[in-house]
Write a protein that holds these residues in place. Structure first.
Motif, PDB file in Angstrom:
ATOM      1  N   VAL A  89      -6.395 -12.071  -8.499  1.00 58.72           N
ATOM      2  CA  VAL A  89      -5.306 -11.704  -9.492  1.00 58.72           C
ATOM      3  C   VAL A  89      -5.260  -9.977  -9.024  1.00 58.72           C
ATOM      4  N   THR A  90      -6.400  -9.402  -8.691  1.00 59.19           N
ATOM      5  CA  THR A  90      -6.384  -8.075  -8.412  1.00 59.19           C
ATOM      6  C   THR A  90      -5.518  -7.828  -7.155  1.00 59.19           C
ATOM      7  N   LYS A  91      -5.868  -8.647  -6.257  1.00 62.40           N
ATOM      8  CA  LYS A  91      -5.119  -8.589  -4.673  1.00 62.40           C
ATOM      9  C   LYS A  91      -3.557  -8.757  -5.070  1.00 62.40           C
ATOM     10  N   LEU A  92      -3.380  -9.812  -5.873  1.00 65.62           N
ATOM     11  CA  LEU A  92      -1.624 -10.170  -6.308  1.00 65.62           C
ATOM     12  C   LEU A  92      -1.197  -8.928  -6.705  1.00 65.62           C
ATOM     13  N   TYR A  93      -1.639  -8.670  -7.995  1.00 69.45           N
ATOM     14  CA  TYR A  93      -0.925  -7.415  -8.644  1.00 69.45           C
ATOM     15  C   TYR A  93      -0.872  -6.165  -7.914  1.00 69.45           C
ATOM     16  N   SER A  94      -1.953  -5.732  -7.069  1.00 68.22           N
ATOM     17  CA  SER A  94      -1.731  -4.593  -6.355  1.00 68.22           C
ATOM     18  C   SER A  94      -0.906  -4.578  -5.180  1.00 68.22           C
ATOM     19  N   THR A  95      -0.876  -5.791  -4.505  1.00 66.88           N
ATOM     20  CA  THR A  95      -0.091  -6.126  -3.246  1.00 66.88           C
ATOM     21  C   THR A  95       1.235  -6.050  -3.635  1.00 66.88           C
ATOM     22  N   VAL A  96       1.627  -6.571  -4.828  1.00 70.20           N
ATOM     23  CA  VAL A  96       2.921  -6.505  -5.260  1.00 70.20           C
ATOM     24  C   VAL A  96       3.469  -4.962  -5.443  1.00 70.20           C
ATOM     25  N   THR A  97       2.549  -4.122  -6.377  1.00 68.00           N
ATOM     26  CA  THR A  97       2.780  -2.772  -6.622  1.00 68.00           C
ATOM     27  C   THR A  97       3.024  -1.940  -5.073  1.00 68.00           C
ATOM     28  N   VAL A  98       2.022  -2.008  -4.311  1.00 66.14           N
ATOM     29  CA  VAL A  98       2.021  -1.454  -2.942  1.00 66.14           C
ATOM     30  C   VAL A  98       3.146  -1.964  -2.228  1.00 66.14           C
ATOM     31  N   GLU A  99       3.673  -2.963  -2.183  1.00 67.59           N
ATOM     32  CA  GLU A  99       4.844  -3.415  -1.303  1.00 67.59           C
ATOM     33  C   GLU A  99       6.064  -2.691  -1.859  1.00 67.59           C
ATOM     34  N   LYS A 100       6.160  -2.541  -3.171  1.00 69.69           N
ATOM     35  CA  LYS A 100       7.240  -1.649  -3.533  1.00 69.69           C
ATOM     36  C   LYS A 100       7.245  -0.098  -3.353  1.00 69.69           C
ATOM     37  N   LEU A 101       5.948   0.419  -3.510  1.00 69.94           N
ATOM     38  CA  LEU A 101       5.872   1.770  -3.037  1.00 69.94           C
ATOM     39  C   LEU A 101       6.001   2.377  -1.910  1.00 69.94           C
ATOM     40  N   LEU A 102       5.622   1.320  -0.925  1.00 70.28           N
ATOM     41  CA  LEU A 102       5.714   1.644   0.471  1.00 70.28           C
ATOM     42  C   LEU A 102       7.206   1.301   0.986  1.00 70.28           C
ATOM     43  N   ARG A 103       8.032   0.532   0.478  1.00 70.77           N
ATOM     44  CA  ARG A 103       9.291   0.443   0.866  1.00 70.77           C
ATOM     45  C   ARG A 103      10.252   1.473   0.413  1.00 70.77           C
ATOM     46  N   ASP A 104       9.836   1.901  -0.709  1.00 69.84           N
ATOM     47  CA  ASP A 104      10.925   2.808  -1.615  1.00 69.84           C
ATOM     48  C   ASP A 104      10.349   4.451  -1.275  1.00 69.84           C
ATOM     49  N   ARG A 105       8.857   4.420  -1.108  1.00 67.22           N
ATOM     50  CA  ARG A 105       8.457   5.761  -0.869  1.00 67.22           C
ATOM     51  C   ARG A 105       8.820   6.559  -2.038  1.00 67.22           C
ATOM     52  N   THR A 106       8.889   6.171  -3.175  1.00 65.66           N
ATOM     53  CA  THR A 106       8.739   6.829  -4.628  1.00 65.66           C
ATOM     54  C   THR A 106       7.778   6.115  -5.569  1.00 65.66           C
ATOM     55  N   LEU A 107       7.494   7.123  -6.374  1.00 68.16           N
ATOM     56  CA  LEU A 107       6.492   6.558  -7.475  1.00 68.16           C
ATOM     57  C   LEU A 107       7.034   5.877  -8.795  1.00 68.16           C
ATOM     58  N   ASP A 108       8.373   5.380  -8.414  1.00 73.73           N
ATOM     59  CA  ASP A 108       9.005   5.012 -10.071  1.00 73.73           C
ATOM     60  C   ASP A 108       8.115   4.003 -10.565  1.00 73.73           C
ATOM     61  N   THR A 109       7.523   3.251  -9.528  1.00 73.76           N
ATOM     62  CA  THR A 109       6.795   2.046 -10.002  1.00 73.76           C
ATOM     63  C   THR A 109       5.694   2.373 -10.919  1.00 73.76           C
ATOM     64  N   LEU A 110       5.024   3.598 -10.771  1.00 73.38           N
ATOM     65  CA  LEU A 110       4.168   4.094 -11.724  1.00 73.38           C
ATOM     66  C   LEU A 110       4.530   3.958 -13.074  1.00 73.38           C
TER      67      LEU A 110
END
Length: 628
Positions: free
Chosen positions: A351-372
């Motif tokens: 679960v940790t890898k799944l949730y963090s991977t989904v988050t990082v994928e969004k952060l790296l693509r957008d290069r903004t911290l809106d996901t936070l």
């Protein structure tokens, strides 16, 4: 989808060798309702367009079972499924169904994964989705009767002829009856939640919408993808469209609540009663809005939302496996699934890898911290229902990763607004100047530490001793003392410290929403009207339509506090603080896994972030404490 199934030492027939292969179950008829349930399994393919219905239901306790006959052999199912089959069984003809507990070999992991991957296609291809809410109760008949009556009023638009001024609350004001017919419609919507003649019926509908089915993550896509759907509760049934019309009325009522608040000196109790009732209807409202959202995207070819936006919208839903919060919504928007690297369900990753991977994928693509900003404070009622006062989970998440297993928003409208980018962190807030980070974010090998560049701008010197845990605003008076909020003391930028204080706790929202503090244009130049006294006005006190901001009097201050109580910016779970340089700020308590803000915490602007964040040194790295 779950692996906690009744034990059945039963050999399933082999699936057809095709990627779209499924099993269907034939529910055999019986004139005598007491006769044991008997079904026959058969193989099929989706490309053959079989004429079947898909069952949407909650499994129930896997240890409490009843026996049925499946392809001439004994088979144990949960009592809830047995009750659903008994309700759906015809007396004179067979019924072709797809039911996960019967059509999938739950003991075969590879088959279970392959069938989960085409779950969206299964519900999308079904002629109809049969929703089983459970056996009837002593209020379910009243719920369906009230639903029929309300939908009839909505469809006939009979509110146009209903009397409406004899019970109008004082806060509506004398000018209310001259407003547009649309406002009249909103008042009728609100009256369903207030009028005594509807009270028992509305309570019955609320109980129906609080049943476990509405809380499950998988049923969201099952309804969103359904061509048609019928809801069954014991002997009673209703087409989904009826529930949808009711739920959309609820959506309009929530909007009306804020609109009424903005235009009047209202009584908090009346609106608070609506708020409390609406909170129990949010899961149903979420399903309705997602279905409408999907249809709109499909019909007008609008851009599809990203996976993380849907996760945030559906956060807090229930499932036996936390990974299903991701996998259970993948099929709602096909583009979301095809464009995401984790689109195919894989129950071998944590679960940790799944949730963090989904988050990082969004952060790296957008290069903004809106996901936070999707790491939102937990809903109070969720926390208060926990016997330990904390959330129990068997997985660890880093502080920068949202936990979609806990509720994060008081209303579905706010969640959807965040998903669409129209939220309280509006574009005018841009602490890092540039929207995109000039330096890409980096993830550590462990997948738990996120490397982000930023600038330390200040340090917390004093924080309020306790979070504001209710809608009571006694804490604001203490905050005023801490802020030294006086008009005689100057703040940065030439404002008085008093003005800075009120701008801080309202998050400067009046800059975009002046109608919340000022009268309508038609009354702007009129002398103050005399209205009936309310709990916010002393008898004989003239109602000041100017609603000055920042507040210049005790009456103005009461108005701002009342607005904070009911608007999306209410102070629940807020902490007020001062910094070493003399700045004022509020922070949001983000959940039991996050500590309270305290002296020594750092106020930091991170590249790609719209607002400052609060960080605390945790050994070799920093932990996110709060968002401004």
């Amino acid at each position: 989808m779950t692996s906690a199934t009744p034990s059945n030492p039963w050999r399933y027939p082999t699936l057809l060798d095709a990627p779209d292969a499924i099993r269907l179950v034939v529910l055999l008829p019986a004139i005598d309702k007491r006769v044991e349930i008997e079904c026959i399994l058969c193989n099929s393919r989706l490309r053959n367009n079989p004429d079947y219905e898909a069952l949407s239901y909650v499994w129930g306790d896997p240890h409490i079972t009843k026996q049925i006959i499946l392809s001439d052999k004994k088979f144990h199912v949960t009592t809830n499924l047995e009750a659903a089959l008994r309700r759906l069984r015809y007396s004179s003809k067979p019924r072709l169904l797809w039911i996960d507990a019967l059509c999938i070999d739950q003991g075969n992991v590879s088959e279970r994964i392959s069938q989960v991957r085409q779950m969206g296609a299964i519900y999308r291809s079904a002629r109809e989705v049969a929703v089983w809410l459970g056996p009837e109760s002593n209020t379910s008949l009243r719920a369906f009767e009230t639903l029929d009556a309300i939908v009839a009023i909505l469809r006939e638009k009979s509110w146009e002829s209903l009397p409406f001024d004899h019970n109008a609350p004082d806060w509506l004001g004398e000018d209310y009856h001259d407003r547009r017919k649309a406002d009249r419609q909103m008042w009728i919507y609100c009256s369903f939640f207030e009028d005594r003649k509807w009270e028992l019926g509305m309570e019955a509908i609320e109980k129906l919408l609080r049943r476990p089915w509405w809380q499950r993550v998988w049923v969201i896509q099952e309804i969103a993808l359904a061509q048609e759907a019928t809801l069954y509760c014991g002997r009673h049934s209703a087409n989904w469209n009826a529930f949808d019309e009711f739920l959309q009325m609820v959506s309009k009522t929530t909007s009306a609540k804020q609109s009424f608040h903005a235009k009047s000196t209202m009584t908090e109790n009346w609106l608070e009663k609506i708020h409390n009732r609406l909170s129990g209807l949010l899961p149903g409202l979420m399903m309705s809005n997602i279905r409408h959202w999907r249809n709109q995207v499909h019909e007008v070819s609008s851009p599809e939302p990203e996976l993380i936006e849907i996760l945030n919208l559906c956060r807090g839903t229930m499932c036996s496996d936390p990974r299903d919060r991701v996998y259970g919504v993948l099929d709602i928007f096909p583009g979301t699934k095809s464009n995401h690297p984790l689109a195919l369900p894989d129950y071998t990753i944590s679960v940790t890898k799944l949730y963090s991977t989904v988050t990082v994928e969004k952060l790296l693509r957008d290069r903004t911290l809106d996901t936070l900003f999707m790491i939102a404070p937990n809903r109070l009622e969720f926390l208060e229902n926990q016997s330990t006062g904390s959330i129990c989970r068997d997985y660890f998440l880093p502080s920068w990763t949202p936990d979609w297993g806990v509720p994060g928003h008081p209303s579905i409208q706010e969640a959807k607004s965040r998903a669409e980018g129209d939220n309280e962190i509006s574009p005018k807030y841009c602490a890092a100047l540039d929207r995109l980070s000039p330096i890409p974010y980096e993830l550590s090998l462990s997948g738990l530490v996120l490397a982000i560049y930023g600038v330390e701008v200040d340090i917390v010197s004093e924080a309020s001793p306790s979070r504001c845990k209710s809608r009571s605003f006694e804490a604001i008076d203490d905050w005023k003392i801490m802020a030294d909020a006086s008009n005689d003391i100057m703040y940065f930028g030439g404002k008085s410290r008093a003005e800075a204080f009120w701008l801080t706790i309202t998050r400067s929202v009046e800059a975009n929403s002046k109608n919340l503090f000022e009268p309508e244009e038609s009354t702007r130049n009129s002398p103050p009207a005399t209205a009936k006294s309310t709990e916010h006005e002393r008898p004989g006190e003239a109602r000041d339509t100017r609603r000055r901001f920042p507040p210049e009097s005790a009456a103005d201050e009461r108005h701002v506090k009342a607005w904070l109580a009911l608007g999306p910016y209410h102070m629940t779970r807020k902490t007020f603080f001062r910094t070493q340089r003399g700045y004022l700020g509020t922070s949001t308590y983000m959940g039991p896994s996050y500590p309270d803000i305290s002296a020594g915490d750092k106020v930091v602007v991170l590249l790609g972030g719209k607002v400052p964040v609060i960080l605390r040194c945790d050994g070799t790295c920093y932990k996110l404490i709060s968002l401004r």
